[in-house]
Design a protein around this motif. Structure first.
Motif, mmCIF file in Angstrom:
data_model
loop_
_atom_site.group_PDB
_atom_site.id
_atom_site.type_symbol
_atom_site.label_atom_id
_atom_site.label_comp_id
_atom_site.label_asym_id
_atom_site.label_seq_id
_atom_site.Cartn_x
_atom_site.Cartn_y
_atom_site.Cartn_z
ATOM 1 N N ILE A 14 0.860 -1.188 0.000
ATOM 2 C CA ILE A 14 0.000 0.000 0.000
ATOM 3 C C ILE A 14 0.888 1.227 0.000
ATOM 4 O O ILE A 14 1.792 1.356 0.829
ATOM 5 C CB ILE A 14 -0.921 0.032 1.235
ATOM 6 N N SER A 15 0.648 2.105 -0.936
ATOM 7 C CA SER A 15 1.400 3.349 -1.015
ATOM 8 C C SER A 15 0.425 4.515 -0.900
ATOM 9 O O SER A 15 -0.513 4.638 -1.703
ATOM 10 C CB SER A 15 2.166 3.429 -2.338
ATOM 11 N N VAL A 16 0.619 5.349 0.104
ATOM 12 C CA VAL A 16 -0.214 6.538 0.324
ATOM 13 C C VAL A 16 0.649 7.756 0.056
ATOM 14 O O VAL A 16 1.681 7.950 0.697
ATOM 15 C CB VAL A 16 -0.766 6.563 1.766
ATOM 16 N N ARG A 17 0.256 8.580 -0.907
ATOM 17 C CA ARG A 17 1.070 9.717 -1.323
ATOM 18 C C ARG A 17 0.275 11.020 -1.252
ATOM 19 O O ARG A 17 -0.676 11.234 -1.980
ATOM 20 C CB ARG A 17 1.584 9.513 -2.763
ATOM 21 N N ARG A 18 0.663 11.864 -0.281
ATOM 22 C CA ARG A 18 0.145 13.225 -0.116
ATOM 23 C C ARG A 18 -1.387 13.263 -0.141
ATOM 24 O O ARG A 18 -2.005 14.075 -0.815
ATOM 25 C CB ARG A 18 0.723 14.149 -1.180
ATOM 26 N N VAL A 19 -1.982 12.368 0.612
ATOM 27 C CA VAL A 19 -3.440 12.245 0.637
ATOM 28 C C VAL A 19 -4.051 13.262 1.600
ATOM 29 O O VAL A 19 -3.621 13.398 2.748
ATOM 30 C CB VAL A 19 -3.856 10.814 1.039
ATOM 31 N N SER A 20 -5.051 13.966 1.114
ATOM 32 C CA SER A 20 -5.840 14.885 1.930
ATOM 33 C C SER A 20 -7.312 14.642 1.637
ATOM 34 O O SER A 20 -7.685 14.246 0.519
ATOM 35 C CB SER A 20 -5.490 16.346 1.631
ATOM 36 N N LYS A 21 -8.145 14.849 2.633
ATOM 37 C CA LYS A 21 -9.584 14.684 2.451
ATOM 38 C C LYS A 21 -10.320 15.838 3.114
ATOM 39 O O LYS A 21 -10.153 16.107 4.313
ATOM 40 C CB LYS A 21 -10.056 13.362 3.067
ATOM 41 N N LYS A 22 -11.134 16.524 2.300
ATOM 42 C CA LYS A 22 -11.889 17.682 2.779
ATOM 43 C C LYS A 22 -13.375 17.358 2.794
ATOM 44 O O LYS A 22 -13.910 16.756 1.868
ATOM 45 C CB LYS A 22 -11.630 18.890 1.874
ATOM 46 N N PHE A 23 -14.037 17.756 3.866
ATOM 47 C CA PHE A 23 -15.489 17.651 3.959
ATOM 48 C C PHE A 23 -16.089 19.047 4.089
ATOM 49 O O PHE A 23 -15.475 19.943 4.674
ATOM 50 C CB PHE A 23 -15.894 16.811 5.183
ATOM 51 N N ARG A 24 -17.273 19.204 3.550
ATOM 52 C CA ARG A 24 -18.002 20.460 3.699
ATOM 53 C C ARG A 24 -19.036 20.284 4.797
ATOM 54 O O ARG A 24 -19.893 19.401 4.721
ATOM 55 C CB ARG A 24 -18.672 20.857 2.389
ATOM 56 N N LEU A 25 -18.962 21.126 5.814
ATOM 57 C CA LEU A 25 -19.850 21.026 6.966
ATOM 58 C C LEU A 25 -20.875 22.154 6.943
ATOM 59 O O LEU A 25 -20.529 23.322 6.752
ATOM 60 C CB LEU A 25 -19.042 21.086 8.267
ATOM 61 N N PHE A 26 -22.128 21.777 7.133
ATOM 62 C CA PHE A 26 -23.227 22.745 7.192
ATOM 63 C C PHE A 26 -23.857 22.695 8.574
ATOM 64 O O PHE A 26 -23.898 21.650 9.232
ATOM 65 C CB PHE A 26 -24.293 22.415 6.141
ATOM 66 N N ASN A 27 -24.372 23.816 9.015
ATOM 67 C CA ASN A 27 -25.038 23.858 10.314
ATOM 68 C C ASN A 27 -26.410 23.223 10.275
ATOM 69 O O ASN A 27 -26.940 22.816 11.311
ATOM 70 C CB ASN A 27 -25.164 25.306 10.805
ATOM 71 N N SER A 28 -27.007 23.140 9.079
ATOM 72 C CA SER A 28 -28.338 22.544 8.953
ATOM 73 C C SER A 28 -28.551 22.088 7.521
ATOM 74 O O SER A 28 -27.829 22.506 6.595
ATOM 75 C CB SER A 28 -29.422 23.554 9.342
ATOM 76 N N ALA A 29 -29.552 21.262 7.319
ATOM 77 C CA ALA A 29 -29.915 20.815 5.975
ATOM 78 C C ALA A 29 -30.417 21.993 5.132
ATOM 79 O O ALA A 29 -30.240 22.016 3.910
ATOM 80 C CB ALA A 29 -30.987 19.732 6.058
ATOM 81 N N LYS A 30 -31.000 22.972 5.815
ATOM 82 C CA LYS A 30 -31.486 24.161 5.108
ATOM 83 C C LYS A 30 -30.337 24.904 4.441
ATOM 84 O O LYS A 30 -30.449 25.364 3.292
ATOM 85 C CB LYS A 30 -32.220 25.066 6.103
ATOM 86 N N GLU A 31 -29.207 25.044 5.139
ATOM 87 C CA GLU A 31 -28.055 25.724 4.555
ATOM 88 C C GLU A 31 -27.485 24.932 3.382
ATOM 89 O O GLU A 31 -27.038 25.516 2.394
ATOM 90 C CB GLU A 31 -26.980 25.921 5.623
ATOM 91 N N ARG A 32 -27.496 23.597 3.488
ATOM 92 C CA ARG A 32 -27.012 22.776 2.375
ATOM 93 C C ARG A 32 -27.858 23.013 1.124
ATOM 94 O O ARG A 32 -27.326 23.170 0.012
ATOM 95 C CB ARG A 32 -27.067 21.298 2.776
ATOM 96 N N LEU A 33 -29.163 23.055 1.302
ATOM 97 C CA LEU A 33 -30.062 23.289 0.168
ATOM 98 C C LEU A 33 -29.892 24.701 -0.369
ATOM 99 O O LEU A 33 -29.863 24.914 -1.600
ATOM 100 C CB LEU A 33 -31.510 23.060 0.611
ATOM 101 N N ALA A 34 -29.735 25.697 0.516
ATOM 102 C CA ALA A 34 -29.573 27.083 0.089
ATOM 103 C C ALA A 34 -28.313 27.253 -0.756
ATOM 104 O O ALA A 34 -28.326 27.963 -1.770
ATOM 105 C CB ALA A 34 -29.537 28.006 1.308
ATOM 106 N N GLU A 35 -27.225 26.584 -0.371
ATOM 107 C CA GLU A 35 -25.989 26.693 -1.151
ATOM 108 C C GLU A 35 -26.140 26.047 -2.514
ATOM 109 O O GLU A 35 -25.649 26.568 -3.523
ATOM 110 C CB GLU A 35 -24.825 26.050 -0.390
ATOM 111 N N ALA A 36 -26.846 24.896 -2.544
ATOM 112 C CA ALA A 36 -27.021 24.198 -3.815
ATOM 113 C C ALA A 36 -27.871 25.005 -4.794
ATOM 114 O O ALA A 36 -27.650 24.947 -6.013
ATOM 115 C CB ALA A 36 -27.664 22.824 -3.570
ATOM 116 N N LEU A 37 -28.803 25.805 -4.280
ATOM 117 C CA LEU A 37 -29.739 26.525 -5.146
ATOM 118 C C LEU A 37 -29.392 27.997 -5.335
ATOM 119 O O LEU A 37 -30.029 28.689 -6.121
ATOM 120 C CB LEU A 37 -31.159 26.415 -4.564
ATOM 121 N N HIS A 38 -28.387 28.486 -4.623
ATOM 122 C CA HIS A 38 -28.086 29.909 -4.671
ATOM 123 C C HIS A 38 -27.576 30.290 -6.068
ATOM 124 O O HIS A 38 -26.662 29.661 -6.606
ATOM 125 C CB HIS A 38 -27.030 30.275 -3.630
#
Length: 454
Positions: A14-38
């Motif tokens: 197994i070779s792991v090279r410069r791996v990064s993982k980003k998640f997007r965090l929302f305070n509510s489902a409403k904010e997730r929908l607002a960003e998707a539709l903005h």
């Protein structure tokens, strides 16, 4: 440890090279929908990097332990290695069939029965249905959940689930086995069987990655350890140093890792030139005398914060101090002497006996014995005496001694010296195994008291 680094194949699994993982965090489902539709793509989320610039290699035949506090990125890394999720940056290369036991629920359809999920798991791994049907009896027997094997997984307890998941994972002939903390869910009997199978995989030279908070388990089976802290690779090295680093992340100060690594060699330089007492562990000498013992093992593994230091020990059996071998059923005393380098409360001392391959035969400490714990000021020395009757089957064993502190219900290693001495117990030709139970027998002639029908 069962394998040395030198004996392992250096082919990269197994070779792991410069791996990064980003998640997007929302305070509510409403904010997730607002960003998707903005219409102007307004951002409502905040970024969270679960992994940041992680690189390392795992060699074929190596057993790697991964440690870190909750939320440090361990499970995210395993899911990326197993292709359950993709990294935001970097690349992971895996050479060989990989089988994984991740968190409970991963990869199983809750509406399917255990049997159906096992067959589905096999097909995902590229194994034909016919071949999986041939393997099903062995999988069902290993899982050992009875009629529930043909019930929907959603009706399973966590223990039943992990039984089926582990049985499925190990019966697909993996070249690489990835095990997350899920094994801690099973009962002790099942855990024993799991570790027996893991030991078989080790003997076959398979590559294994284990995530666990059980440092004893990792010290017993792993070659190297990787420690994560806040998504970053904090340490990689021999498993003893990794466990030490992990302990200091949990309890220590920022410079504790350097101090504790110095502990391994510091006291060995201060060998006493003369012996001050027949029972050195009860003397007033504050120097480290452990390496002068006739049964000392120079390849001991030492770890801990160094806030307290084990500086001497003596075994006394049948009136002999540190005998060449301990006779069967002999009354024996183990005296462990320690020096406190800091003011400490709630400290415990203990010992264990292990076989040559690292299997624990016996172990205890003052916490387990529910004895009063030691509170001590810096500069003070204490000796703790353990008394027991020798009932081990004849052979050679290794002695572990240690001092730890109970902090918020968790053990913090102060000074742990594993395989510090070789202990020989005299031959017991009448028994095999680990323990001599002192069995006696009686033959009862049933023909004297009553006739027996056949």
């Amino acid at each position: 440890m069962l394998y040395s680094q030198e004996t392992m194949n250096k082919e990269i699994a197994i070779s792991v090279r410069r791996v990064s993982k980003k998640f997007r965090l929302f305070n509510s489902a409403k904010e997730r929908l607002a960003e998707a539709l903005h219409p102007f793509r307004k951002k409502y989320h905040r970024e969270f990097w679960a992994l940041q610039d992680v690189s390392f290699d795992v060699y074929r035949g190596e057993i790697i332990g991964i440690l870190g506090k909750n939320g440090s990125g361990k499970s995210t890394l395993l899911q990326i290695i197993c292709s359950v999720m993709q990294p935001t940056e970097g690349v992971v290369e895996v050479s060989g069939r990989i089988s994984a036991l991740l968190e409970l629920g991963a990869g199983f359809n809750p509406e399917f029965t255990g049997r159906e999920n096992v067959i589905l798991n096999g097909s995902i791994m590229g194994i034909s249905r016919q071949e999986m049907l041939r393997r099903l009896p062995a999988i069902e027997a290993f899982a050992d959940i009875g009629d529930f094997f043909d019930q929907p997984v959603k009706t399973y307890s966590s223990g039943m689930f992990v039984r089926v998941a582990f049985a499925a994972a190990i019966h697909v002939d993996p070249e690489i086995l990835v095990v997350d903390e899920a094994l801690s869910v099973g009962d002790s009997k099942f855990q024993h069987r799991c570790f027996q199978r893991i030991r078989e995989f080790m003997e076959q030279g398979k590559t294994i990655i284990v995530v666990s908070h059980s440092t004893d388990t990792l010290l017993r089976i792993c070659h190297r350890g990787i420690v994560f802290d806040s998504g970053k690779l904090s340490h990689i090295g021999p498993i003893a140093s990794a466990v030490n680093h992990y302990q200091n992340l949990l309890f220590g100060s920022p410079d504790a890792v350097e101090k504790s690594s110095e502990l391994v060699f510091e006291d060995k330089k201060n060998k006493a030139e003369i012996s001050t007492s027949l029972i050195g562990a009860l003397s007033n000498d504050t120097r480290d005398k452990v390496s002068e013992k006739p049964n000392y093992n120079s390849h001991e593994v030492r770890l801990g914060s160094g806030a307290a230091t084990i500086i001497d020990f003596d075994l006394i059996s049948a009136g002999i101090i540190n005998p060449h071998e301990i006779s069967a059923h002999a009354e024996t005393e183990l005296i462990i002497k320690l020096r406190y380098n800091d003011d400490l409360t709630n400290t415990s001392v203990g010992f264990a006996l292990v076989t040559i391959d690292g299997t624990y035969v016996f172990g205890t400490n003052m916490i387990m014995m529910q004895a009063p714990l030691i509170n001590a000021e810096a500069g003070r020395c204490y000796a703790v005496k353990f008394m027991f009757t020798s009932r081990l089957v004849g052979g050679e064993y290794f002695l572990n001694i240690g001092c730890n502190q109970l902090v918020d219900g968790t053990d913090m290693f102060l000074d742990v010296r594993r395989s510090v001495a070789r202990i020989k117990f005299s031959d017991t030709p009448s028994v095999v195994g680990f323990v001599d139970l002192g069995v006696v027998h009686e033959v009862i002639d049933l023909n004297i008291t009553r006739s027996c029908s056949i």
